[in-house]
Design an enzyme around this catalytic site. Structure first.
Site, PDB file in Angstrom:
ATOM      1  N   ASN A  66       0.866  -1.189   0.000  1.00 13.62           N
ATOM      2  CA  ASN A  66       0.000   0.000   0.000  1.00 13.62           C
ATOM      3  C   ASN A  66       0.897   1.231   0.000  1.00 13.62           C
ATOM      4  OD1 ASN A  66      -1.774   2.068   0.493  1.00 13.62           O
ATOM      5  ND2 ASN A  66      -2.376   1.379   2.542  1.00 13.62           N
ATOM      6  N   LYS A 100       0.120   4.234  -0.157  1.00 11.19           N
ATOM      7  CA  LYS A 100      -0.505   5.401   0.506  1.00 11.19           C
ATOM      8  C   LYS A 100      -0.300   6.647  -0.363  1.00 11.19           C
ATOM      9  CE  LYS A 100      -0.106   3.037   4.897  1.00 11.19           C
ATOM     10  NZ  LYS A 100      -0.029   3.098   6.343  1.00 11.19           N
ATOM     11  N   HIS A 143      -9.493   1.104   4.781  1.00  9.12           N
ATOM     12  CA  HIS A 143      -8.218   1.234   5.505  1.00  9.12           C
ATOM     13  C   HIS A 143      -8.430   2.128   6.731  1.00  9.12           C
ATOM     14  CE1 HIS A 143      -4.107   2.294   6.494  1.00  9.12           C
ATOM     15  NE2 HIS A 143      -3.748   1.211   5.821  1.00  9.12           N
ATOM     16  N   GLU A 171      -6.782   4.442   7.949  1.00  3.82           N
ATOM     17  CA  GLU A 171      -6.541   5.878   7.728  1.00  3.82           C
ATOM     18  C   GLU A 171      -7.766   6.532   7.104  1.00  3.82           C
ATOM     19  OE1 GLU A 171      -2.844   5.301   5.678  1.00  3.82           O
ATOM     20  OE2 GLU A 171      -1.950   4.657   7.563  1.00  3.82           O
ATOM     21  N   GLU A 199      -5.347  -5.066  10.336  1.00  4.78           N
ATOM     22  CA  GLU A 199      -4.317  -4.061  10.597  1.00  4.78           C
ATOM     23  C   GLU A 199      -4.630  -3.345  11.903  1.00  4.78           C
ATOM     24  OE1 GLU A 199      -2.261  -2.802   6.663  1.00  4.78           O
ATOM     25  OE2 GLU A 199      -3.989  -1.512   6.981  1.00  4.78           O
ATOM     26  N   GLY A 206       2.656   2.017  11.029  1.00  2.21           N
ATOM     27  CA  GLY A 206       3.616   3.120  10.960  1.00  2.21           C
ATOM     28  C   GLY A 206       4.305   3.410  12.282  1.00  2.21           C
ATOM     29  N   SER A 231       3.564  -2.431  10.346  1.00  2.00           N
ATOM     30  CA  SER A 231       5.009  -2.511  10.551  1.00  2.00           C
ATOM     31  C   SER A 231       5.603  -3.855  10.128  1.00  2.00           C
ATOM     32  CB  SER A 231       5.364  -2.191  12.009  1.00  2.00           C
ATOM     33  OG  SER A 231       4.957  -0.864  12.342  1.00  2.00           O
TER      34      SER A 231
HETATM   35  P1  13P Z   1       3.138   0.221   7.841  1.00  4.51           P
HETATM   36  O1  13P Z   1       3.673  -1.029   7.202  1.00  4.51           O
HETATM   37  O2  13P Z   1       3.861   1.461   7.432  1.00  4.51           O
HETATM   38  O3  13P Z   1       2.970   0.062   9.315  1.00  4.51           O
HETATM   39  O4  13P Z   1       1.639   0.418   7.234  1.00  4.51           O
HETATM   40  C1  13P Z   1       0.760  -0.637   7.254  1.00  4.51           C
HETATM   41  C2  13P Z   1      -0.436  -0.276   6.461  1.00  4.51           C
HETATM   42  O5  13P Z   1      -1.217   0.584   6.846  1.00  4.51           O
HETATM   43  C3  13P Z   1      -0.654  -0.952   5.173  1.00  4.51           C
HETATM   44  O6  13P Z   1      -1.921  -0.701   4.673  1.00  4.51           O
END
Ligand code: 13P
Length: 250
Positions: A9, A11, A95, A97, A167, A173, A212
C-alpha cells in the site's frame, strides 16, 4: 491451500515517474514467478503508469479506494469501472486511515465492497482496532462489528473474491508490529467469525496482516496458521525491502 498474498500500500507516496521506477525495480527483482501473489497499490495518479510497467508480469494492480456509484456528480470520487479501465484487479477498502481521517464507516465500507463485487475487482477489506480498544479488551468486539457491518448482505460465494486485512491501528507506521501470536489470535478470531456467518467457505478466505511488516519479521508472522500474507506500508516504498518481504522464508 491458500496462496499467500503480499500487497504494498503506497498510501500518498510517489509521483508517476517515481512509481514507474519502483514498479520496474520490483518486477525486475522478482525474476520468475514468485511463490506468492504480489499486488501493488499506488495512488490513483500512478495507476496507469504502474499498470503499464507490470503488464505481462504476475504482479497485480490495486487502487486504494473506490466509490460505490457507477458514474455521476460525485466530485473527487473514482468508480469501479474507471479502476478496471486502468487495469486494476483489486482495491483496498476501509483502511484505518480512511476510517480515522475521512469519515469512512462500516456502512460506507459495505457500499464499496458491494460495488467492487458487482465489478471484477477483488476487495481487500481492512479491519483493526485502536490502541484504546486493545487496552480496554474490546479488540475482538470492534473487529467483529467491522466484519458484520462491512460484509453485511454478502453471500458465501462472494467470499471467494475477498481478501481480509487485519491491521491493528497501533501497529501501523509505529514500528510496533503485533507479535505473531497476537496477530494469529485475531486472525483465528476473524476466521471463526466468518465461519459463523458464511460456513465452511471461511476456510478458503485469505486473511493478511498489516502493521510494521518488515523483511525481518515476515517469516515469523507467515508461519502462523491463519496468516495468509501481508499488507505492507512503509517497507513497500523501496524495492529492496518489499522484495525482502516477498522472499521471506516461511
Ligand atoms: P506500515 O507497514 O507502514 O505500518 O503500514 C501498514 C499499512 O497501513 C498498510 O496498509
Amino acid at each position: 491451500m491458500r496462496t499467500r498474498v503480499i500487497a504494498g500500500n503506497w498510501k500518498m507516496h510517489k509521483t508517476v515517474a517515481e512509481g514507474r521506477a519502483l514498479a520496474r525495480a520490483i518486477r525486475e527483482g522478482l525474476g520468475g514467478a514468485p511463490s506468492c501473489e504480489v499486488i501493488l497499490a499506488p495512488p490513483f495518479t500512478a495507476l496507469e503508469a504502474v499498470g503499464a510497467e507490470i503488464a505481462g508480469s504476475p504482479i497485480g494492480l490495486a487502487a486504494q479506494n473506490v466509490h460505490w456509484e457507477e458514474a455521476g456528480a460525485f466530485t473527487g470520487e473514482i468508480s469501479p469501472r474507471m479502476l478496471e479501465d486502468v487495469g486494476c484487479s483489486a482495491v483496498l477498502i476501509g483502511h484505518s486511515e480512511r476510517r480515522q481521517y475521512f469519515g469512512e464507516t462500516d456502512r460506507t465500507v459495505n457500499l464499496r465492497v458491494r460495488a467492487a463485487l458487482r465489478s471484477t475487482l477483488a476487495p481487500i477489506v481492512c479491519v483493526g482496532e485502536s490502541l484504546a480498544d486493545r487496552e480496554s479488551g474490546r479488540h475482538e468486539d470492534i473487529v467483529a462489528q467491522q466484519l458484520a457491518g462491512g460484509l453485511d448482505g454478502l453471500t458465501a460465494g462472494d467470499l471467494e473474491r475477498i481478501i481480509l486485512a487485519y491491521e491493528p491501528v497501533w501497529a501501523i507506521g509505529t514500528g510496533r508490529t503485533a507479535s505473531p501470536e497476537t496477530a494469529q489470535e485475531m486472525h483465528g478470531f476473524i476466521r471463526r467469525t466468518l465461519a459463523g456467518k458464511f460456513g465452511a467457505d471461511a476456510g478458503r478466505v485469505r486473511i493478511v496482516y498489516g502493521g510494521s511488516v518488515k523483511p525481518d519479521n515476515t517469516a515469523a508472522l507467515m508461519r502462523q496458521p491463519d496468516i495468509d500474507g501481508a499488507l505492507v506500508g512503509g517497507a513497500c516504498l523501496e524495492a529492496k525491502s518489499f522484495l525482502g518481504i516477498i522472499r521471506h522464508e516461511p
